[in-house]
Design a protein around this motif. Structure first.
Motif, PDB file in Angstrom:
ATOM      1  N   LEU A  85     -35.551  87.917 -18.195  1.00 26.54           N
ATOM      2  CA  LEU A  85     -35.024  88.465 -16.957  1.00 26.54           C
ATOM      3  C   LEU A  85     -35.815  87.944 -15.761  1.00 26.54           C
ATOM      4  N   TRP A 107     -33.230  97.967 -19.450  1.00 28.31           N
ATOM      5  CA  TRP A 107     -32.682  96.809 -20.165  1.00 28.31           C
ATOM      6  C   TRP A 107     -32.832  96.974 -21.675  1.00 28.31           C
ATOM      7  N   GLU A 108     -33.943  97.486 -22.108  1.00 29.05           N
ATOM      8  CA  GLU A 108     -34.163  97.692 -23.539  1.00 29.05           C
ATOM      9  C   GLU A 108     -33.123  98.641 -24.114  1.00 29.05           C
ATOM     10  N   ARG A 111     -29.363  96.522 -23.139  1.00 27.46           N
ATOM     11  CA  ARG A 111     -29.231  95.062 -23.151  1.00 27.46           C
ATOM     12  C   ARG A 111     -27.936  94.638 -23.816  1.00 27.46           C
ATOM     13  N   GLY A 117     -26.754  90.958 -15.934  1.00 26.29           N
ATOM     14  CA  GLY A 117     -28.016  91.560 -15.518  1.00 26.29           C
ATOM     15  C   GLY A 117     -27.839  92.982 -15.027  1.00 26.29           C
ATOM     16  N   ILE A 118     -28.661  93.343 -14.051  1.00 23.05           N
ATOM     17  CA  ILE A 118     -28.728  94.723 -13.552  1.00 23.05           C
ATOM     18  C   ILE A 118     -28.653  94.713 -12.034  1.00 23.05           C
ATOM     19  N   ARG A 161     -30.195  87.855 -16.011  1.00 22.81           N
ATOM     20  CA  ARG A 161     -30.598  87.158 -17.228  1.00 22.81           C
ATOM     21  C   ARG A 161     -30.865  85.705 -16.853  1.00 22.81           C
TER      22      ARG A 161
END
Length: 292
Positions: A85, A107-108, A111, A117-118, A161
């Motif tokens: 990331l 993310w964990e 994912r 992405g975020i 990502r």
């Protein structure tokens, strides 16, 4: 291997870069790399960063290049980043102490190969959200839909990502140093949506010498970059005609600045561009008047 790179493009920002550094030292989670792209600074930035490297408080990577502008610094960053990331924190910005932890924990838990992405929140130094919060009723959205479909306003913090963010590099135009960063973001919107995280990830301070506060000057000095940017936005398959028409107006204006007589042949939407010519001329005259 660390999972996140925080990268910071910097040009003559030695006077404020320490704010970013201090906020990164205060992160609850230190599982990240800080990549600084020095875009040709002449103010002692290198010496300052080398002092921080010697302190050994953070995992710092420093890259110096000839001045290419913000988009050129982003190109260099994406070329160098190897973590899963990445997130850009500008030289005049900082991160809340829990920002890295929030990113990695979220993310964990969420994912996916089906997102790029975020999207998180930017806040001002007083803690107030810039623009509006993210909608609570959806978990994913493209950046474009977030603004133009769900009515979200204000800058937001994007965590991508890395494998995807290496796509769509920004073009470099001789003598110019600006291409809209959203070109890459909207191109990535064509691939995947992003996860929404209603948490502050960046504390923003808009300084007088920041690019957002010098847009008219950027517009005049970088007409090729702006013409490219507007032309690409006209190609977006998910954009409405009203959005594309606004881009056509700007495309006409920038094309007039570079005296490109082939702009109608080069546009991705000839009819829209022809209709945009009168307003494009008005914008062109207005921008020139702002120069005086």
């Amino acid at each position: 291997m660390k999972k996140l790179t925080v990268f910071t493009p910097s040009f003559n920002r030695a006077y404020c870069l320490h704010q970013c550094y201090n906020s990164l030292k205060e992160q609850i989670c230190k599982d990240f790399i800080w990549l600084i792209i020095d875009d040709g600074s002449t103010d002692g930035t290198k010496e300052l960063v080398m002092d921080w490297v010697a302190e050994n408080e953070l995992d710092i990577q420093y890259v110096r290049q000839e001045n290419q502008g913000m988009h050129g610094a982003h190109n260099t960053a994406y070329d160098r980043i190897e973590t899963e990331l990445n997130v850009c924190i500008d030289s005049d910005d900082s991160m809340p102490p829990d920002a890295v932890e929030e990113i990695l924990t979220f993310w964990e838990a969420n994912r996916s190969e089906d997102v790029s992405g975020i999207i998180g929140l930017d806040v001002r130094t007083d803690g107030n959200i810039i623009g509006t919060k993210l909608p609570d009723h959806i978990e994913k959205s493209t950046l474009f839909d977030l603004h133009y479909k769900h009515g979200v306003t204000g800058d937001k913090k994007l965590v991508y990502r890395t494998a995807l963010s290496k796509k769509y590099p920004y073009p470099l135009f001789k003598g110019e140093k600006y291409v809209g960063l959203a070109y890459k973001y909207y191109k990535l919107d064509e691939d995947y949506p992003m996860l929404l995280l209603n948490k502050p990830l960046c504390i923003v301070e808009y300084l007088p010498d920041g690019s957002s506060n010098n847009m008219f000057r950027q517009y005049r000095k970088n007409p090729k970059g702006f013409a490219f940017y507007r032309k690409e936005l006209m190609k977006l398959p998910f954009a409405k005609k009203t959005f594309k028409f606004r881009q056509a107006i700007h495309y006409v204006s920038s094309s007039l600045m570079i005296k490109n007589r082939q702009f109608i042949e080069e546009t991705p939407n000839k009819l829209l561009t022809v209709f945009a010519i009168p307003l494009g001329i008005v914008l062109y005259v207005y921008v020139l008047a702002k120069q005086n």
